[in-house]
Design an enzyme around this catalytic site. Structure first.
Site, PDB file in Angstrom:
ATOM      1  N   SER A  22     -11.060  50.884  14.569  1.00 31.38           N
ATOM      2  CA  SER A  22      -9.974  49.325  14.581  1.00 31.38           C
ATOM      3  C   SER A  22      -9.191  48.438  15.427  1.00 31.38           C
ATOM      4  CB  SER A  22      -9.526  49.026  13.418  1.00 31.38           C
ATOM      5  OG  SER A  22      -8.413  49.477  12.819  1.00 31.38           O
ATOM      6  N   ASN A 110      -1.720  55.413   5.228  1.00 31.84           N
ATOM      7  CA  ASN A 110      -2.374  54.288   4.364  1.00 31.84           C
ATOM      8  C   ASN A 110      -1.157  53.466   3.630  1.00 31.84           C
ATOM      9  OD1 ASN A 110      -4.589  55.886   4.496  1.00 31.84           O
ATOM     10  ND2 ASN A 110      -4.853  56.832   1.716  1.00 31.84           N
ATOM     11  N   THR A 155     -12.851   4.479  -4.310  1.00 34.79           N
ATOM     12  CA  THR A 155     -13.070   5.526  -4.724  1.00 34.79           C
ATOM     13  C   THR A 155     -14.857   5.095  -5.076  1.00 34.79           C
ATOM     14  OG1 THR A 155     -13.645   3.813  -6.619  1.00 34.79           O
ATOM     15  CG2 THR A 155     -11.560   5.495  -6.839  1.00 34.79           C
ATOM     16  N   HIS A 156     -15.341   6.532  -5.732  1.00 36.87           N
ATOM     17  CA  HIS A 156     -17.147   6.846  -4.590  1.00 36.87           C
ATOM     18  C   HIS A 156     -16.966   5.710  -3.123  1.00 36.87           C
ATOM     19  CE1 HIS A 156     -16.993   7.064  -9.382  1.00 36.87           C
ATOM     20  NE2 HIS A 156     -16.187   6.258  -9.058  1.00 36.87           N
ATOM     21  N   LYS A 283     -20.691   6.350  23.565  1.00 36.26           N
ATOM     22  CA  LYS A 283     -20.330   6.905  22.602  1.00 36.26           C
ATOM     23  C   LYS A 283     -18.468   7.597  23.024  1.00 36.26           C
ATOM     24  CE  LYS A 283     -21.974   8.327  19.665  1.00 36.26           C
ATOM     25  NZ  LYS A 283     -23.090   9.215  19.283  1.00 36.26           N
ATOM     26  N   ASN A 285     -16.643  10.323  20.214  1.00 33.28           N
ATOM     27  CA  ASN A 285     -16.579  11.178  19.449  1.00 33.28           C
ATOM     28  C   ASN A 285     -15.820  11.681  18.678  1.00 33.28           C
ATOM     29  OD1 ASN A 285     -19.351  10.035  19.394  1.00 33.28           O
ATOM     30  ND2 ASN A 285     -19.826  12.196  20.697  1.00 33.28           N
ATOM     31  N   TYR A 317      -6.700  54.182  -1.745  1.00 30.22           N
ATOM     32  CA  TYR A 317      -6.965  53.620   0.036  1.00 30.22           C
ATOM     33  C   TYR A 317      -8.902  54.667   0.210  1.00 30.22           C
ATOM     34  CZ  TYR A 317      -7.734  52.744   5.049  1.00 30.22           C
ATOM     35  OH  TYR A 317      -8.623  52.057   5.975  1.00 30.22           O
ATOM     36  N   GLN A 322     -10.018  48.494   5.891  1.00 26.47           N
ATOM     37  CA  GLN A 322     -10.154  48.123   6.648  1.00 26.47           C
ATOM     38  C   GLN A 322     -10.530  46.858   7.779  1.00 26.47           C
ATOM     39  OE1 GLN A 322      -9.676  51.576  10.557  1.00 26.47           O
ATOM     40  NE2 GLN A 322     -11.829  50.038  10.757  1.00 26.47           N
ATOM     41  N   LYS A 325      -8.207  42.826   7.654  1.00 26.83           N
ATOM     42  CA  LYS A 325      -7.554  42.126   8.627  1.00 26.83           C
ATOM     43  C   LYS A 325      -8.200  41.171   9.563  1.00 26.83           C
ATOM     44  CE  LYS A 325      -6.270  46.714   9.852  1.00 26.83           C
ATOM     45  NZ  LYS A 325      -6.128  47.102   8.163  1.00 26.83           N
TER      46      LYS A 325
HETATM   47  N1  ARG Z   1      -7.506  51.661  10.387  1.00 23.67           N
HETATM   48  C1  ARG Z   1      -6.773  52.089   9.114  1.00 23.67           C
HETATM   49  C2  ARG Z   1      -7.008  51.175   8.048  1.00 23.67           C
HETATM   50  O1  ARG Z   1      -6.984  49.788   8.441  1.00 23.67           O
HETATM   51  C3  ARG Z   1      -6.261  52.391   8.944  1.00 23.67           C
HETATM   52  C4  ARG Z   1      -5.500  53.197   7.631  1.00 23.67           C
HETATM   53  C5  ARG Z   1      -6.101  54.500   7.757  1.00 23.67           C
HETATM   54  N2  ARG Z   1      -6.529  55.687   6.581  1.00 23.67           N
HETATM   55  C6  ARG Z   1      -7.122  56.653   5.844  1.00 23.67           C
HETATM   56  N3  ARG Z   1      -6.840  57.226   5.338  1.00 23.67           N
HETATM   57  N4  ARG Z   1      -8.447  56.490   6.741  1.00 23.67           N
HETATM   58  O2  ARG Z   1      -7.601  50.674   7.103  1.00 23.67           O
END
Ligand code: ARG
Length: 458
Positions: A22, A110, A155-156, A283, A285, A317, A322, A325
């Protein structure tokens, strides 16, 4: 170097490694991970896992890394570490040997990852609030400059009642204020430290979690470690704030695209934020607005994606988490970018007041006024509505506006109509009559602008 090699005989399949890693997205948590690691080294010193000298060395090295990545964050990406946490640990071990191997005592990735992510969310919320305020300022300026720009309210997508461009701006200001309030609420629930929860059942070391939280600027600590490492509500909340914020911006964009259409021409966008066509030379735009409208879908997708990632996920967990993010970063990056683009759009926006006015003048947008006038002459509203409808039909047939009809023509529909009907039908009267709080009258708009400026100063 992986963090967990001891138990394995065969090394990792490189395709799986790529799938599992990651680092290419969680490197964005590097500052948070360094800061939480420094705090962790301090509490380890309190319980004699590290001595003062060791803590100093670790802190120095972590700060060195911090400065290094601030100059060039790319250096992280050239490593083949699994994630940002292992990248930092491997850097420490490379520099400090066995001392680097001590830092992870009593801690798990975790609790580490959710701590970092919460710290990131807190900074990001502050940043979002600043960006929203910039857009609010721009809306207030645009409102102030366009208090006399009378245009149709719809409206509409049908002419409904007259409004001003200023009033339209102030409507979006309200939405942005709600976006701010939601972010502030989310901040409160994010400001709770999970560090010291370990893998899921708490840490076996005698850590003062409250002190630790204070070192990191968290207001509270979480109650239950099993929940703490599994909780991503704050991610859901922040993405949902972005999703709602983007819905607002998509409506803002769509309104402006409509006002900018060739047929309406209520506004003109600056050359700086428009693009041309490769074939049609005439144009200009509104791509910037179309992209804001279009990118809204991506953020709604991130919200649904994150919800589905967490749906029915067993405690505690799981690696599924993961994925949080990428959804979060994408939603927030998009939202911030679209807020900034909206500021650009408003910055040099020209409102074509004449065109707005012509559009209002040519319509039956003051029909409600006529009905209200009849009510003031003691005709029940439902009857007044019906009489007005008939008058409008007559005007349409004659290709005239209501105010173009002569008094004699009007009297055919109701003998109670007098000369004062014409001032009642005037646009200024339509606007200024709506003087209850929140209405369109010039007085209410002036109050609203004053209040908005005051709240921005706060
Ligand atoms: N890269 C992992 C995440 O973003 C970190 C946590 C990993 N923990 C584990 N028990 N494998 O979630």
């Amino acid at each position: 170097m992986s963090l967990w090699g001891g138990r394995f005989n065969i090394s990792i399949n490189q395709k799986f490694k790529k799938f599992n890693d990651s680092l290419h997205f969680d490197y964005r948590l590097v500052e948070q991970d360094i800061i939480s690691s420094i705090a962790w080294s301090k509490v380890l010193t309190k319980i004699n896992v590290l001595n003062e000298h060791e803590q100093n060395q670790l802190e120095k090295e972590l700060n060195f890394l911090l400065n290094k990545i601030r100059v060039n964050p790319e250096i992280i990406l050239s490593s083949n570490a699994e994630d940002v946490h292992s990248w930092i640990e491997s850097q420490l071990i490379k520099k400090l040997g066995d001392l680097g191997k001590k830092l992870h005592t009593g801690r798990s990735r975790n609790d580490q990852v959710t701590t970092d992510l919460k710290l990131w969310c807190k900074i990001t919320i502050r940043n979002l609030l600043e960006n929203i305020i910039e857009l609010k300022k721009q809306l207030i300026i645009t409102a102030e400059n366009n208090q006399d720009a009378i245009m149709p309210g719809y409206t509409h997508l049908q002419h409904a009642q007259p409004i001003t461009f200023a009033y339209w701006c102030l409507a979006y200001l309200e939405m942005l204020t709600r976006d701010e309030n939601r972010l502030q609420d989310t901040f409160k629930r994010t400001d709770v430290s999970p560090l010291g929860c370990g893998a899921l059942a708490g840490t076996a070391y005698d850590i003062d979690r409250t002190k630790l939280a204070q070192l990191l600027g968290f207001k509270y600590i979480t109650n239950n470690c099993l929940d703490s490492v599994s909780d991503r509500d704050y991610v859901l909340e922040l993405i949902s704030n972005a999703a709602i914020g983007m819905i607002h911006l998509s409506r803002f964009a769509e309104d402006l695209i409509f006002f900018n259409s060739s047929d309406l021409g209520f506004i003109e966008l600056s050359d700086e934020v428009t693009s041309g066509s490769s074939i049609m030379p005439q144009k200009k735009n509104p791509d910037i607005l179309e992209l804001i409208r279009g990118k809204c879908g991506k953020v709604q997708g991130a919200l649904v994606g994150m919800m589905m990632t967490l749906k029915a996920l067993p405690l505690a967990y799981n690696k599924d988490m993961q994925e949080d993010k990428e959804y979060l970063f994408s939603a927030i990056d998009t939202w911030i970018e679209c807020i900034n683009m909206s500021v650009l759009v408003l910055n040099k926006l020209k409102v074509n007041k004449l065109r707005c006015r012509e559009s209002v003048d040519q319509s039956y947008i003051n029909a409600t006024e006529l009905a209200d006038y009849l009510v003031s002459k003691d005709i029940p509203f439902r009857t007044a509505h019906c009489i007005t409808g008939k008058i409008i039909l007559e005007a349409i047939n004659k290709n005239l506006t209501l105010q173009d009809l002569s008094l004699n023509e009007l009297k055919k529909f109701s003998p109670k109509i007098e000369e004062d009907i014409y001032s009642t039908l005037s646009l200024r009267s339509c606007l200024d009559k709506r003087n209850a709080k929140g209405g369109i009258s010039s007085l209410q708009i002036a109050y609203a602008i004053k209040d908005a400026k005051k709240s921005i100063k706060k």
